[in-house]
Design a protein around this motif. Sequence first.
Motif, PDB file in Angstrom:
ATOM      1  N   TYR A  15      32.948  32.294  32.698  1.00 26.55           N
ATOM      2  CA  TYR A  15      32.698  30.809  32.274  1.00 26.55           C
ATOM      3  C   TYR A  15      32.496  29.785  33.420  1.00 26.55           C
ATOM      4  N   ASN A  16      33.324  29.833  34.383  1.00 24.51           N
ATOM      5  CA  ASN A  16      33.300  28.942  35.569  1.00 24.51           C
ATOM      6  C   ASN A  16      32.496  29.375  36.636  1.00 24.51           C
ATOM      7  N   HIS A  17      31.843  30.607  36.604  1.00 28.22           N
ATOM      8  CA  HIS A  17      31.116  31.164  37.736  1.00 28.22           C
ATOM      9  C   HIS A  17      29.836  31.805  37.545  1.00 28.22           C
ATOM     10  N   VAL A  18      29.532  32.179  36.427  1.00 27.09           N
ATOM     11  CA  VAL A  18      28.175  32.790  36.113  1.00 27.09           C
ATOM     12  C   VAL A  18      27.278  31.713  35.258  1.00 27.09           C
ATOM     13  N   ASP A  19      26.183  31.498  35.746  1.00 26.13           N
ATOM     14  CA  ASP A  19      25.333  30.764  35.053  1.00 26.13           C
ATOM     15  C   ASP A  19      23.884  31.507  34.877  1.00 26.13           C
ATOM     16  N   HIS A  20      23.744  32.805  35.444  1.00 26.23           N
ATOM     17  CA  HIS A  20      22.667  33.604  35.097  1.00 26.23           C
ATOM     18  C   HIS A  20      22.945  34.998  35.397  1.00 26.23           C
ATOM     19  N   VAL A  21      22.442  36.107  35.098  1.00 21.67           N
ATOM     20  CA  VAL A  21      22.525  37.470  35.197  1.00 21.67           C
ATOM     21  C   VAL A  21      21.680  38.067  35.927  1.00 21.67           C
ATOM     22  N   VAL A  22      21.946  38.482  37.331  1.00 25.86           N
ATOM     23  CA  VAL A  22      20.993  39.277  38.056  1.00 25.86           C
ATOM     24  C   VAL A  22      21.851  39.931  38.979  1.00 25.86           C
ATOM     25  N   PRO A  23      21.419  41.065  39.535  1.00 24.50           N
ATOM     26  CA  PRO A  23      22.177  41.993  40.598  1.00 24.50           C
ATOM     27  C   PRO A  23      22.631  41.331  41.732  1.00 24.50           C
ATOM     28  N   TRP A  24      21.789  40.450  42.191  1.00 17.05           N
ATOM     29  CA  TRP A  24      21.914  39.908  43.638  1.00 17.05           C
ATOM     30  C   TRP A  24      21.874  38.431  43.551  1.00 17.05           C
ATOM     31  N   MET A  25      22.633  37.954  44.553  1.00 16.06           N
ATOM     32  CA  MET A  25      22.523  36.487  44.420  1.00 16.06           C
ATOM     33  C   MET A  25      21.448  35.834  44.989  1.00 16.06           C
ATOM     34  N   THR A  26      21.001  34.819  44.656  1.00 13.91           N
ATOM     35  CA  THR A  26      19.750  34.130  45.150  1.00 13.91           C
ATOM     36  C   THR A  26      19.901  33.578  46.390  1.00 13.91           C
ATOM     37  N   GLY A  27      18.668  32.957  47.070  1.00 11.79           N
ATOM     38  CA  GLY A  27      18.636  32.444  48.249  1.00 11.79           C
ATOM     39  C   GLY A  27      18.942  33.371  49.550  1.00 11.79           C
ATOM     40  N   ASN A  28      19.766  32.715  50.606  1.00 16.11           N
ATOM     41  CA  ASN A  28      19.540  33.487  51.792  1.00 16.11           C
ATOM     42  C   ASN A  28      20.818  34.721  51.869  1.00 16.11           C
ATOM     43  N   SER A  29      21.631  34.653  50.932  1.00 15.70           N
ATOM     44  CA  SER A  29      22.631  35.586  50.733  1.00 15.70           C
ATOM     45  C   SER A  29      22.131  36.829  49.846  1.00 15.70           C
ATOM     46  N   HIS A  30      22.363  37.888  50.279  1.00 17.92           N
ATOM     47  CA  HIS A  30      21.768  39.096  49.342  1.00 17.92           C
ATOM     48  C   HIS A  30      22.952  39.828  49.042  1.00 17.92           C
ATOM     49  N   GLY A  31      24.093  39.478  48.613  1.00 15.66           N
ATOM     50  CA  GLY A  31      25.207  40.093  48.300  1.00 15.66           C
ATOM     51  C   GLY A  31      24.941  40.239  46.498  1.00 15.66           C
ATOM     52  N   PRO A  32      25.942  40.785  45.987  1.00 14.79           N
ATOM     53  CA  PRO A  32      26.151  41.016  44.658  1.00 14.79           C
ATOM     54  C   PRO A  32      26.531  39.666  44.005  1.00 14.79           C
ATOM     55  N   SER A  33      25.797  39.551  42.820  1.00 17.83           N
ATOM     56  CA  SER A  33      25.924  38.256  42.047  1.00 17.83           C
ATOM     57  C   SER A  33      27.316  38.251  41.406  1.00 17.83           C
ATOM     58  N   PRO A  34      27.965  37.202  41.183  1.00 17.77           N
ATOM     59  CA  PRO A  34      29.252  37.093  40.490  1.00 17.77           C
ATOM     60  C   PRO A  34      29.257  37.921  38.956  1.00 17.77           C
ATOM     61  N   ALA A  35      27.880  37.645  38.352  1.00 14.48           N
ATOM     62  CA  ALA A  35      28.050  38.173  36.864  1.00 14.48           C
ATOM     63  C   ALA A  35      28.204  39.897  37.236  1.00 14.48           C
ATOM     64  N   PHE A  36      27.495  40.432  38.296  1.00  9.10           N
ATOM     65  CA  PHE A  36      27.870  41.938  38.210  1.00  9.10           C
ATOM     66  C   PHE A  36      28.997  42.296  38.814  1.00  9.10           C
ATOM     67  N   CYS A  37      29.605  41.442  39.770  1.00  5.19           N
ATOM     68  CA  CYS A  37      31.228  41.384  40.345  1.00  5.19           C
ATOM     69  C   CYS A  37      32.177  41.604  39.016  1.00  5.19           C
ATOM     70  N   LEU A  38      31.721  40.666  38.071  1.00  8.08           N
ATOM     71  CA  LEU A  38      32.806  40.617  36.992  1.00  8.08           C
ATOM     72  C   LEU A  38      32.595  41.545  36.101  1.00  8.08           C
ATOM     73  N   LEU A  39      31.240  41.954  35.745  1.00  6.42           N
ATOM     74  CA  LEU A  39      30.883  43.348  34.893  1.00  6.42           C
ATOM     75  C   LEU A  39      31.857  44.425  35.426  1.00  6.42           C
ATOM     76  N   CYS A  40      31.668  44.597  36.641  1.00  3.66           N
ATOM     77  CA  CYS A  40      32.558  45.779  37.378  1.00  3.66           C
ATOM     78  C   CYS A  40      33.884  45.686  37.113  1.00  3.66           C
ATOM     79  N   LYS A  41      34.317  44.337  37.126  1.00  2.00           N
ATOM     80  CA  LYS A  41      35.868  43.983  37.140  1.00  2.00           C
ATOM     81  C   LYS A  41      36.226  44.566  35.417  1.00  2.00           C
ATOM     82  N   PHE A  42      35.370  44.272  34.380  1.00  4.79           N
ATOM     83  CA  PHE A  42      35.638  44.712  33.409  1.00  4.79           C
ATOM     84  C   PHE A  42      35.642  46.330  33.310  1.00  4.79           C
ATOM     85  N   PHE A  43      34.707  46.812  33.949  1.00  3.63           N
ATOM     86  CA  PHE A  43      34.731  48.256  33.962  1.00  3.63           C
ATOM     87  C   PHE A  43      35.987  48.962  34.440  1.00  3.63           C
TER      88      PHE A  43
END
Length: 94
Positions: free
Chosen positions: A47-75
């Motif tokens: 709720y606090n850190h996800v505003d869209h769902v894509v595998p990669w963060m946008t902008g200059n950072s190419h790390g994984p998005s918070p949404a996908f990190c949290l999805l893996c946390k649920f896994f």
Amino acid sequence: MSAEVQTCGKPIQTLVEHVVNVNILSSEYFKELYRLKTFHEVVDEIYNHVDHVVPWMTGNSHGPSPAFCLLCKFFTMKLTDEQVQGFLNHADSP
């Protein structure tokens, strides 16, 4: 008592594309998620850190998005059917 959600008997790394999985597991954000122990803590983090769902963060950072990190946390958690249904049907869940 609700049944645990199964991952079809496959390891987590087979459920997410290899490069995304490697980047998630090595990301500082994912490592910080170890502090979250309960389903509700992870939902609050979404709720606090996800505003869209894509595998990669946008902008200059190419790390994984918070949404996908949290999805893996649920896994990594043993969610019940009731928790998954509650999450999907929650008023704040698009």
